[in-house]
Design a protein around this motif. Structure first.
Motif, PDB file in Angstrom:
ATOM      1  N   THR A 200      -2.454   0.900  -4.154  1.00 48.13           N
ATOM      2  CA  THR A 200      -1.962  -0.472  -4.060  1.00 48.13           C
ATOM      3  C   THR A 200      -0.948  -0.702  -5.165  1.00 48.13           C
ATOM      4  O   THR A 200      -1.200  -0.343  -6.321  1.00 48.13           O
TER       5      THR A 200
ATOM      6  N   LEU B 196      -4.431  -4.819   4.866  1.00 48.11           N
ATOM      7  CA  LEU B 196      -4.213  -5.678   3.704  1.00 48.11           C
ATOM      8  C   LEU B 196      -3.709  -7.044   4.146  1.00 48.11           C
ATOM      9  O   LEU B 196      -4.200  -8.085   3.688  1.00 48.11           O
TER      10      LEU B 196
ATOM     11  N   ARG C 129      -3.350   0.902   6.593  1.00 47.71           N
ATOM     12  CA  ARG C 129      -3.901   0.257   5.400  1.00 47.71           C
ATOM     13  C   ARG C 129      -3.102  -0.998   5.035  1.00 47.71           C
ATOM     14  O   ARG C 129      -3.663  -1.994   4.572  1.00 47.71           O
TER      15      ARG C 129
ATOM     16  N   LYS D 138       0.845  -1.191   0.000  1.00 42.78           N
ATOM     17  CA  LYS D 138       0.000   0.000   0.000  1.00 42.78           C
ATOM     18  C   LYS D 138       0.880   1.241   0.000  1.00 42.78           C
ATOM     19  O   LYS D 138       1.997   1.230   0.518  1.00 42.78           O
TER      20      LYS D 138
END
Length: 239
Positions: A222, A110, A106, A77
């Motif tokens: 991403t 993930l 984040r 990320k």
């Protein structure tokens, strides 16, 4: 992903780039997360922008995990910010902290998501976020902080591991220490949050977007790397 074999003696922490140590102040510390190289790289990019000619410059920060140590296949990320030139060093530190904290959250999410959670328990593992934060302060104010963190021996750390289980079993979504009290002193003890030391609370993450000082270009990017090293994002994790 930290495993029992990752645990090393606390005395080795100042000269080790990887491994897991236990601190009575910060709990488990992942020395890979705590290196601070990601922050140094980000601040270097900011310094280039500050010495440029444009009124604004953009910088990116990211975290990447790789399938294995060959780092041939990875995913991560990132965020990208546009910054108005003329920022003081404290302002740059504040911006860097905000970029790191948002991206780390984040990235851990993930890792905690399917299908990655089928292979690793690393997402929001007890040590991840506090280790990232420790690395931030090691980067902006270099010092040997380890003597103040009350690190314990490898044997004592393994005793904590064996009593409580892997730190990945305990999810910590805060930039705060999750402590595992000594079971030899109280076998009924349970993990509990501790307090950050003062040196890890001296910078506030940037939030004043109305000022025009900085704006977010990409908040939740991403990146996928297949047989290539990332050109912009240099922070690497192995799940």
């Amino acid at each position: 992903m930290a495993n029992r074999n990752s645990v090393i003696d606390g005395q080795c922490a100042p000269v080790s780039d990887n491994g897991l140590v236990y601190s009575e102040i910060l709990g488990w510390i992942d020395l890979g997360h705590a290196r601070g190289m990601d922050i140094l790289q980000l601040l270097y990019k900011m310094d280039i922008g500050e010495h440029g000619q444009s009124d604004y410059y953009t910088v990116s920060y990211g975290q990447t995990m790789y399938k294995d140590s060959t780092r041939r296949i990875g995913i991560g990320k990132h965020c990208t910010w546009r910054i108005k030139r003329g920022r003081s060093l404290p302002q740059r530190h504040s911006i860097a902290l905000a970029m790191m904290m948002s991206t780390a959250m984040r990235f851990e999410a993930l890792q905690a998501s399917i299908p990655f959670s089928w292979r690793t328990d690393s997402g929001f593992s007890a040590e991840d976020l506090v280790s990232d934060l420790f690395g931030f302060y090691r980067a902006i104010r270099p010092n040997n902080y380890f003597p103040f963190l009350l690190l314990i021996s490898k044997a004592e750390a393994l005793a904590r591991w064996d009593h409580y289980g892997p730190p990945g079993n305990y999810k910590n979504k805060l930039f705060k220490p999750l402590l595992f009290p000594d079971p030899q002193k109280n076998r009924h003890a349970v993990p509990q949050y501790g307090q950050l030391p003062n040196f890890m609370m001296s910078v506030e993450p940037f939030t004043n977007f109305a000022s025009g000082i900085a704006e977010i270009v990409t908040d939740n990017g991403t990146q996928i790397n297949v047989f290539t090293q990332p050109r912009t994002f240099d922070v690497k994790r192995t799940p």
